[in-house]
Design an enzyme around this catalytic site. Structure first.
Site, mmCIF file in Angstrom:
data_model
loop_
_atom_site.group_PDB
_atom_site.id
_atom_site.type_symbol
_atom_site.label_atom_id
_atom_site.label_comp_id
_atom_site.label_asym_id
_atom_site.label_seq_id
_atom_site.Cartn_x
_atom_site.Cartn_y
_atom_site.Cartn_z
ATOM 1 N N ASN A 9 0.860 -1.181 0.000
ATOM 2 C CA ASN A 9 0.000 0.000 0.000
ATOM 3 C C ASN A 9 0.901 1.236 0.000
ATOM 4 O O ASN A 9 1.500 1.559 1.016
ATOM 5 C CB ASN A 9 -0.889 -0.055 1.262
ATOM 6 C CG ASN A 9 -1.721 1.192 1.451
ATOM 7 O OD1 ASN A 9 -1.804 2.047 0.563
ATOM 8 N ND2 ASN A 9 -2.355 1.305 2.619
ATOM 9 N N TRP A 10 0.983 1.894 -1.144
ATOM 10 C CA TRP A 10 1.916 3.018 -1.277
ATOM 11 C C TRP A 10 1.404 4.270 -0.568
ATOM 12 O O TRP A 10 2.142 5.235 -0.407
ATOM 13 C CB TRP A 10 2.160 3.339 -2.754
ATOM 14 C CG TRP A 10 2.818 2.247 -3.551
ATOM 15 C CD1 TRP A 10 3.001 0.931 -3.179
ATOM 16 C CD2 TRP A 10 3.384 2.363 -4.860
ATOM 17 N NE1 TRP A 10 3.638 0.230 -4.186
ATOM 18 C CE2 TRP A 10 3.884 1.091 -5.235
ATOM 19 C CE3 TRP A 10 3.511 3.414 -5.769
ATOM 20 C CZ2 TRP A 10 4.499 0.843 -6.459
ATOM 21 C CZ3 TRP A 10 4.127 3.175 -7.005
ATOM 22 C CH2 TRP A 10 4.619 1.907 -7.338
ATOM 23 N N LYS A 11 0.129 4.271 -0.203
ATOM 24 C CA LYS A 11 -0.497 5.453 0.418
ATOM 25 C C LYS A 11 -0.254 6.689 -0.456
ATOM 26 O O LYS A 11 -0.176 6.554 -1.671
ATOM 27 C CB LYS A 11 0.006 5.628 1.858
ATOM 28 C CG LYS A 11 -0.174 4.338 2.672
ATOM 29 C CD LYS A 11 0.012 4.525 4.137
ATOM 30 C CE LYS A 11 -0.199 3.182 4.840
ATOM 31 N NZ LYS A 11 -0.067 3.263 6.283
ATOM 32 N N HIS A 96 -9.505 1.065 5.072
ATOM 33 C CA HIS A 96 -8.227 1.233 5.775
ATOM 34 C C HIS A 96 -8.442 2.150 6.976
ATOM 35 O O HIS A 96 -9.253 3.082 6.906
ATOM 36 C CB HIS A 96 -7.187 1.811 4.815
ATOM 37 C CG HIS A 96 -5.803 1.798 5.381
ATOM 38 N ND1 HIS A 96 -5.379 2.735 6.283
ATOM 39 C CD2 HIS A 96 -4.771 0.932 5.212
ATOM 40 C CE1 HIS A 96 -4.129 2.450 6.642
ATOM 41 N NE2 HIS A 96 -3.742 1.368 6.004
ATOM 42 N N GLU A 98 -6.829 4.542 8.040
ATOM 43 C CA GLU A 98 -6.648 5.975 7.732
ATOM 44 C C GLU A 98 -7.899 6.550 7.076
ATOM 45 O O GLU A 98 -8.241 7.713 7.295
ATOM 46 C CB GLU A 98 -5.400 6.165 6.846
ATOM 47 C CG GLU A 98 -4.123 5.985 7.665
ATOM 48 C CD GLU A 98 -2.949 5.386 6.905
ATOM 49 O OE1 GLU A 98 -2.929 5.426 5.662
ATOM 50 O OE2 GLU A 98 -2.034 4.853 7.583
ATOM 51 N N GLU A 168 -5.264 -5.072 10.680
ATOM 52 C CA GLU A 168 -4.213 -4.074 10.882
ATOM 53 C C GLU A 168 -4.458 -3.306 12.176
ATOM 54 O O GLU A 168 -5.231 -2.335 12.185
ATOM 55 C CB GLU A 168 -4.220 -3.070 9.717
ATOM 56 C CG GLU A 168 -3.937 -3.690 8.374
ATOM 57 C CD GLU A 168 -3.407 -2.639 7.398
ATOM 58 O OE1 GLU A 168 -2.287 -2.822 6.926
ATOM 59 O OE2 GLU A 168 -4.094 -1.638 7.153
ATOM 60 N N GLY A 174 2.638 2.134 10.825
ATOM 61 C CA GLY A 174 3.588 3.236 10.665
ATOM 62 C C GLY A 174 4.308 3.621 11.946
ATOM 63 O O GLY A 174 4.956 4.663 12.013
ATOM 64 N N SER A 214 3.536 -2.251 10.333
ATOM 65 C CA SER A 214 4.987 -2.321 10.491
ATOM 66 C C SER A 214 5.582 -3.674 10.105
ATOM 67 O O SER A 214 6.501 -4.164 10.762
ATOM 68 C CB SER A 214 5.392 -1.924 11.912
ATOM 69 O OG SER A 214 5.017 -0.584 12.178
ATOM 70 N N GLY A 235 2.949 -1.177 4.327
ATOM 71 C CA GLY A 235 2.996 0.255 4.015
ATOM 72 C C GLY A 235 4.439 0.678 3.777
ATOM 73 O O GLY A 235 5.017 0.458 2.711
ATOM 74 N N GLY A 236 5.055 1.263 4.810
ATOM 75 C CA GLY A 236 6.405 1.835 4.702
ATOM 76 C C GLY A 236 7.412 0.960 3.974
ATOM 77 O O GLY A 236 8.140 1.449 3.090
HETATM 78 P P1 PGA Z 1 2.929 0.181 7.694
HETATM 79 O O1 PGA Z 1 1.463 0.401 7.063
HETATM 80 O O2 PGA Z 1 3.490 -1.077 7.111
HETATM 81 O O3 PGA Z 1 3.710 1.413 7.310
HETATM 82 O O4 PGA Z 1 2.745 0.079 9.176
HETATM 83 C C1 PGA Z 1 0.586 -0.667 6.863
HETATM 84 C C2 PGA Z 1 -0.743 -0.188 6.308
HETATM 85 O O5 PGA Z 1 -1.223 0.862 6.741
HETATM 86 O O6 PGA Z 1 -1.344 -0.835 5.432
#
Ligand code: PGA
Length: 251
Positions: A9-11, A96, A98, A168, A174, A214, A235-236
């Site tokens: 997930n590149w966000k 998600h 977010e 998640e 993050g 993470s 994500g990251g």
């Molecule tokens: P993260 O994000 O790996 O940076 O914790 C995961 C996500 O939000 O899908």
């Protein structure tokens, strides 16, 4: 048999040229490797088409990070399921944390999107997970149960079987804090039991349940070795081709 699925997930990261570079690098990192997982990338909307043309002769598949639940019309700034299909998306991330927390998306709205995705032949990655406060007050299972039941409401067994679930925990996203493999497995097993209740045993056995929060090359192997953890939503660590490759190859 359910599949292992590793999704990046590149966000809101990478402009068009950076997106092209990242996916080209990932393609070469994976070239000639035996993959034991389905690999998905979810770039921002504006890069979907360019990324699709670069992955067309590779095992990498395309997801969007969100969509609206209506077919078309006066929804300024929104994107529909058919638009995503038209640029080659096969998957869409929905609900998600977010989206839930920053953009106030409700379980009901997310459920409408899940149905709309499936009606348009897009496979939803339905996210769920508790906040730190909810975990510390022992509400994890209650929160996850509510999100899953509401997110999958009115779906047929066949539709549930096509849906991917991503657990998640918000406190792990993050933050560098990962759920321990045992903590994650406990919730995944709970979700699978819930799926038996909502549908039946064979459907529950076939649903992929990803862990997210993470995930890094140094913790993915242990997480993914758990019986009910069927992949990762990253994500990251997916923003660099070599670290995403290492996570993919740890399956
Ligand atoms: P993260 O994000 O790996 O940076 O914790 C995961 C996500 O939000 O899908």
């Amino acid at each position: 048999m359910r599949k292992n699925i590793i999704a990046g997930n590149w966000k809101m990261n990478k402009d068009l040229s950076e997106a092209v570079k990242l996916v080209s690098d990932l393609k070469s990192e994976l070239d000639g490797k035996t993959l034991n997982a389905v690999v998905i990338v979810a770039p921002p909307f504006v890069a979907l088409e360019a990324v699709k043309s670069l992955i067309k002769d590779s095992p990498i598949k395309l997801a969007a990070q969100n969509m609206h639940n209506e077919d078309s019309g006066a929804f300024t700034g929104e994107v529909s399921a058919s638009m995503l299909k038209s640029v080659g998306c096969e998957f869409v991330i929905l609900g998600h944390s977010e989206r839930r927390t920053i953009f106030n998306e409700t379980d009901e709205f997310i459920n409408c999107k899940v149905k709309q995705a499936l009606a348009n032949d897009l496979l939803p990655i339905l996210c769920c997970g508790e906040s730190l406060e909810e975990r510390e007050t022992s509400k994890t299972m209650e929160v996850v149960e509510k999100q899953i039941k509401a997110g999958l409401k009115d779906l047929t067994n066949e539709q549930i079987e096509k849906t991917i679930i991503a657990y998640e925990p918000i406190w792990a996203i993050g933050t560098g804090k990962t759920a321990s493999p045992e903590q994650a497995q406990e919730v995944h097993a709970f979700i699978r039991k819930l799926l038996i209740e909502i549908s039946n045993e064979s459907v529950a056995e076939n649903v992929t349940i990803q862990y997210g929060g993470s995930v890094k090359p140094d913790n993915s192997k242990e997480l993914l070795s758990k019986p009910d953890i069927d992949g990762a939503l990253v994500g990251g660590a997916c923003l660099k081709a070599d670290s995403f490759r290492d996570i993919i190859l740890s399956v």
